[in-house]
Design a protein around this motif. Structure first.
Motif, mmCIF file in Angstrom:
data_model
loop_
_atom_site.group_PDB
_atom_site.id
_atom_site.type_symbol
_atom_site.label_atom_id
_atom_site.label_comp_id
_atom_site.label_asym_id
_atom_site.label_seq_id
_atom_site.Cartn_x
_atom_site.Cartn_y
_atom_site.Cartn_z
ATOM 1 N N LYS A 108 -24.261 -29.162 23.206
ATOM 2 C CA LYS A 108 -25.683 -28.827 23.312
ATOM 3 C C LYS A 108 -26.304 -28.592 21.940
ATOM 4 C CE LYS A 108 -25.447 -26.653 27.887
ATOM 5 N NZ LYS A 108 -25.557 -25.362 28.622
ATOM 6 N N MET A 109 -25.518 -28.044 21.010
ATOM 7 C CA MET A 109 -26.034 -27.747 19.673
ATOM 8 C C MET A 109 -25.942 -28.940 18.724
ATOM 9 S SD MET A 109 -24.828 -23.860 18.839
ATOM 10 C CE MET A 109 -23.167 -24.028 19.431
ATOM 11 N N GLY A 110 -25.304 -30.010 19.179
ATOM 12 C CA GLY A 110 -25.185 -31.201 18.346
ATOM 13 C C GLY A 110 -24.147 -31.085 17.253
ATOM 14 N N LEU A 111 -23.127 -30.235 17.467
ATOM 15 C CA LEU A 111 -22.067 -30.084 16.479
ATOM 16 C C LEU A 111 -21.206 -31.346 16.433
ATOM 17 C CD1 LEU A 111 -20.910 -26.412 17.250
ATOM 18 C CD2 LEU A 111 -22.365 -27.182 15.381
ATOM 19 N N THR A 112 -20.790 -31.736 15.252
ATOM 20 C CA THR A 112 -19.974 -32.937 15.095
ATOM 21 C C THR A 112 -18.500 -32.612 14.889
ATOM 22 O OG1 THR A 112 -20.339 -32.983 12.703
ATOM 23 C CG2 THR A 112 -21.919 -34.178 14.075
ATOM 24 N N ARG A 113 -18.160 -31.323 14.814
ATOM 25 C CA ARG A 113 -16.775 -30.921 14.604
ATOM 26 C C ARG A 113 -16.544 -29.581 15.271
ATOM 27 N NH1 ARG A 113 -15.873 -28.018 8.976
ATOM 28 N NH2 ARG A 113 -13.858 -28.040 9.942
ATOM 29 N N LYS A 114 -15.266 -29.205 15.408
ATOM 30 C CA LYS A 114 -14.942 -27.902 15.953
ATOM 31 C C LYS A 114 -15.456 -26.819 15.014
ATOM 32 C CE LYS A 114 -10.777 -29.366 18.436
ATOM 33 N NZ LYS A 114 -9.307 -29.211 18.557
ATOM 34 N N THR A 115 -16.068 -25.788 15.612
ATOM 35 C CA THR A 115 -16.690 -24.740 14.811
ATOM 36 C C THR A 115 -16.217 -23.371 15.284
ATOM 37 O OG1 THR A 115 -18.643 -26.126 14.463
ATOM 38 C CG2 THR A 115 -18.890 -23.782 14.014
ATOM 39 N N PHE A 116 -15.948 -22.490 14.334
ATOM 40 C CA PHE A 116 -15.400 -21.168 14.643
ATOM 41 C C PHE A 116 -16.427 -20.068 14.390
ATOM 42 C CE2 PHE A 116 -11.796 -23.861 13.822
ATOM 43 C CZ PHE A 116 -10.846 -23.448 14.741
ATOM 44 N N CYS A 117 -16.181 -18.921 15.028
ATOM 45 C CA CYS A 117 -16.962 -17.714 14.790
ATOM 46 C C CYS A 117 -15.999 -16.538 14.715
ATOM 47 C CB CYS A 117 -17.972 -17.467 15.905
ATOM 48 S SG CYS A 117 -19.306 -18.673 15.986
ATOM 49 N N LEU A 118 -16.315 -15.575 13.865
ATOM 50 C CA LEU A 118 -15.482 -14.385 13.719
ATOM 51 C C LEU A 118 -16.213 -13.191 14.309
ATOM 52 C CD1 LEU A 118 -12.872 -13.184 12.547
ATOM 53 C CD2 LEU A 118 -14.126 -12.778 10.412
ATOM 54 N N LYS A 119 -15.582 -12.534 15.272
ATOM 55 C CA LYS A 119 -16.194 -11.381 15.933
ATOM 56 C C LYS A 119 -16.097 -10.163 15.031
ATOM 57 C CE LYS A 119 -16.236 -8.923 20.363
ATOM 58 N NZ LYS A 119 -15.594 -8.791 21.695
ATOM 59 N N LYS A 120 -17.235 -9.503 14.807
ATOM 60 C CA LYS A 120 -17.267 -8.324 13.949
ATOM 61 C C LYS A 120 -17.722 -7.073 14.692
ATOM 62 C CE LYS A 120 -16.448 -8.640 10.110
ATOM 63 N NZ LYS A 120 -15.131 -8.594 9.406
ATOM 64 N N GLY A 121 -18.017 -7.188 15.958
ATOM 65 C CA GLY A 121 -18.470 -6.061 16.764
ATOM 66 C C GLY A 121 -18.873 -6.582 18.120
ATOM 67 N N LYS A 122 -19.387 -5.704 18.977
ATOM 68 C CA LYS A 122 -19.782 -6.131 20.311
ATOM 69 C C LYS A 122 -20.918 -7.144 20.219
ATOM 70 C CE LYS A 122 -21.032 -4.431 24.900
ATOM 71 N NZ LYS A 122 -21.352 -3.241 25.718
ATOM 72 N N ASN A 123 -20.616 -8.366 20.668
ATOM 73 C CA ASN A 123 -21.590 -9.463 20.631
ATOM 74 C C ASN A 123 -22.149 -9.718 19.240
ATOM 75 O OD1 ASN A 123 -21.735 -10.791 23.111
ATOM 76 N ND2 ASN A 123 -22.930 -9.137 24.014
ATOM 77 N N GLN A 124 -21.366 -9.407 18.219
ATOM 78 C CA GLN A 124 -21.752 -9.718 16.850
ATOM 79 C C GLN A 124 -20.737 -10.706 16.269
ATOM 80 O OE1 GLN A 124 -22.002 -6.016 14.747
ATOM 81 N NE2 GLN A 124 -24.054 -5.549 15.500
ATOM 82 N N PHE A 125 -21.225 -11.863 15.842
ATOM 83 C CA PHE A 125 -20.343 -12.921 15.361
ATOM 84 C C PHE A 125 -20.869 -13.481 14.044
ATOM 85 C CE2 PHE A 125 -19.873 -12.814 19.943
ATOM 86 C CZ PHE A 125 -18.501 -12.872 20.105
ATOM 87 N N ILE A 126 -19.924 -13.798 13.171
ATOM 88 C CA ILE A 126 -20.253 -14.523 11.936
ATOM 89 C C ILE A 126 -19.858 -15.975 12.168
ATOM 90 C CG2 ILE A 126 -19.783 -14.767 9.471
ATOM 91 C CD1 ILE A 126 -19.051 -11.826 9.401
ATOM 92 N N SER A 127 -20.828 -16.883 12.127
ATOM 93 C CA SER A 127 -20.528 -18.291 12.384
ATOM 94 C C SER A 127 -19.847 -18.914 11.171
ATOM 95 C CB SER A 127 -21.807 -19.062 12.728
ATOM 96 O OG SER A 127 -22.674 -19.097 11.627
ATOM 97 N N GLN A 128 -19.154 -20.003 11.396
ATOM 98 C CA GLN A 128 -18.377 -20.629 10.321
ATOM 99 C C GLN A 128 -19.213 -20.997 9.100
ATOM 100 O OE1 GLN A 128 -15.648 -23.637 11.666
ATOM 101 N NE2 GLN A 128 -15.206 -24.361 9.603
ATOM 102 N N PRO A 129 -20.437 -21.546 9.271
ATOM 103 C CA PRO A 129 -21.221 -21.861 8.071
ATOM 104 C C PRO A 129 -21.543 -20.644 7.210
ATOM 105 C CG PRO A 129 -22.103 -23.026 9.965
ATOM 106 C CD PRO A 129 -21.086 -22.046 10.487
ATOM 107 N N ARG A 130 -21.479 -19.452 7.800
ATOM 108 C CA ARG A 130 -21.776 -18.232 7.045
ATOM 109 C C ARG A 130 -20.509 -17.554 6.511
ATOM 110 N NH1 ARG A 130 -27.006 -17.091 7.081
ATOM 111 N NH2 ARG A 130 -28.328 -17.828 8.786
ATOM 112 N N MET A 131 -19.350 -18.107 6.793
ATOM 113 C CA MET A 131 -18.115 -17.559 6.252
ATOM 114 C C MET A 131 -17.964 -17.961 4.788
ATOM 115 S SD MET A 131 -15.345 -18.090 9.331
ATOM 116 C CE MET A 131 -15.695 -17.551 11.013
ATOM 117 N N SER A 132 -16.997 -17.365 4.112
ATOM 118 C CA SER A 132 -16.789 -17.648 2.690
ATOM 119 C C SER A 132 -16.279 -19.073 2.494
ATOM 120 C CB SER A 132 -15.778 -16.659 2.100
ATOM 121 O OG SER A 132 -14.477 -16.950 2.581
#
Length: 496
Positions: free
Chosen positions: A164-188
């Motif tokens: 639905k988001m038009g992603l072209t590759r597998k994408t990860f998110c890191l959970k940092k709290g309740k319903n709080q996620f850091i998406s892969q593009p925002r990771m280091s």
């Protein structure tokens, strides 16, 4: 398979006039090293075109009479450019698998980083996600943090949500709290690098475990040390050594890193030398001491002073400051980006305790100003770093400075300078208007705005140095107190 060699011939590509290179396909890790500008990254990116469908013009431009030719077991594959377009041809079946992870500019980890996708990723909920597999999160934690469970709260975007988001590759998110996620593009950068490599290795692992067709597999990694500090790099090398033997991979690094070279046997090190007539010489075997002598004796730790900074933008700021304030007269100074402020402090500790600097070489550490208040607490919990002295840039970071001056607290003087002398294709106010309209979340670090500005600069066939030069000159003229403080720190370090 143990005797197979992938033969490559390069002609008139970037700075390489002519080069023949044979890549052994025996399992193990290999290094391609040499001084800056010798052609390491060009060699690696050319080689990856044997299996990687890269945008050739973006990588190599439109050179005339350029060619990249491959031969393996009688099969051939070629790329040719006539000065306008690149075309490919092949003869026979080129039976080879592999993957390529590029440098800071190119590589799989920078796909899906457009603003609309990032905005959507920022709104993900837990029901859009699946727990990441153990191979990914455990190895990510072990390599980066020496802790297998550090990334236990790593999640993968579900296929239906990704579609639905038009992603072209597998994408990860890191959970940092309740319903709080850091998406892969925002990771280091380091996290993105390792996620990309681990995904590719996991795919190869599954393919070789369930259906091994016997094809050799070659992996190309370009200057990964730019994203990883020394301890993480050592753990990565250990991991890749093991997996290369386990899966039968030939893994090639393009590198400057002493830590990496020390882990590779001389027979697997290729030292690239370029000469004034654009000819290239390849030395193999090459012993680590010889390679590091050339790399660091004349261009690195063999300088009068080494300044460690966080990233490439900080490097540009310091280099411009040295020039504008004439701080480098009669002294050789090398500025090295290390990746993140804690990595910079750790690297400074490793360099001094391991005696990596040549006798007489001074070491300085310059961090982004926005973390100045956080440093004392970090030092208090890491007593081994207590003797390290450092200073800070005149600004929080270039990205944050631009965000503050152009968005939060508009500086008409800087705006007019940029609009008049740089953004001549499209008015700066239009660019900022588009940015304000499209960015739906807080851009506190200024990285998204910086991306907007750089994209516009590139559309005018200019590069980021054009933007950096103007902004740094403005900083030097308008942030005098902080600039003078940093200048005195560097001068005092040089005279110690």
């Amino acid at each position: 398979m143990n005797e197979q060699v992938l033969e490559m011939k390069i002609q008139n590509v970037k700075g390489i006039k002519q080069l023949d290179f044979g890549f052994p396909l025996q399992s193990g890790i290999y290094a391609i090293t040499g001084e800056n500008g010798s052609g390491k990254s060009t060699l690696i990116s050319c080689a990856s075109s044997v299996f990687y469908q890269m945008p050739m013009i973006e990588f190599f431009g439109r050179p005339e009479d350029a060619a990249i030719n491959f031969e393996l077991n009688g099969a051939t594959r070629s790329w040719v450019c006539d000065g306008k377009t690149w075309s490919s041809s092949s003869k026979g079946s080129m039976r080879i698998n592999g993957f390529y992870e590029g440098s800071i500019v190119f590589g799989n980890r920078f796909k899906d980083t457009n603003i609309s996708v990032i905005n959507k990723l920022d709104k993900l909920k837990e029901n859009d996600l699946l727990p990441a597999r153990e191979f990914i999160y455990k190895n990510l934690g072990q390599i980066l943090k020496n802790d297998e469970d550090f990334y236990k709260e790593l999640f993968l975007v579900k296929k239906e949500s990704a579609k639905k988001m038009g992603l072209t590759r597998k994408t990860f998110c890191l959970k940092k709290g309740k319903n709080q996620f850091i998406s892969q593009p925002r990771m280091s950068t380091g996290e993105n690098l390792l996620l990309s490599i681990l995904q590719s290795l996991e795919y190869i692992f599954k393919k070789r475990t369930h259906h091994n067709d016997g094809r050799p597999c070659i992996v190309f990694l370009d200057e990964i040390e730019l994203a990883l500090h020394s301890s993480a790099l050592r753990r990565l090398v250990i991991f890749l050594k093991e997996i290369a033997e386990k899966l039968g991979l030939a893994i090639f690094f393009s590198t400057h890193s002493i830590d990496l070279l020390r882990e590779i046997k001389a027979q697997n090190i290729y030292y690239i030398s370029s000469f004034l007539d654009d000819s290239i010489m390849v030395t193999n075997p090459c012993y680590p001491a010889y390679a590091t002598r050339n790399l660091y004796g004349d261009d690195g730790y063999g300088n009068d002073m080494v300044i460690l900074v966080e990233d490439d933008l900080a490097k540009l700021i310091i280099e411009r400051l040295l020039l504008e304030k004439q701080l480098a007269n009669n002294i050789r100074i090398k500025v090295l980006p290390t990746g993140g402020w804690t990595n910079t402090i750790t690297m400074a500790y490793d360099v001094t305790t391991s005696n990596l600097l040549q006798k007489g070489t001074k070491l300085a550490i310059v961090l982004d100003r926005d973390i100045k208040e956080r440093v004392p607490e970090f030092i208090s919990t890491h007593k081994q770093y207590s003797g390290i002295k450092m200073d800070f840039l005149p600004i929080a970071s270039l990205e944050k400075y631009l965000h503050f001056k152009l968005i939060d607290n508009k500086d008409k003087k800087l705006f007019n300078i940029l609009d008049t002398y740089l953004f001549q294709k499209r008015p700066l106010y239009e660019i900022l208007k588009q940015y304000t309209k499209e960015v739906e979340v807080n851009d506190n670090d200024g990285k998204t705005l910086y991306g907007f500005l750089i994209n516009e600069v590139k559309s005018m066939r200019k590069d980021r140095e054009d933007l950096v030069d103007i902004v740094v000159k403005y900083i030097i003229e308008n942030e005098e107190e902080c600039v003078d403080e940093l200048s005195k720190y560097i001068v005092n370090k040089a005279n110690m």
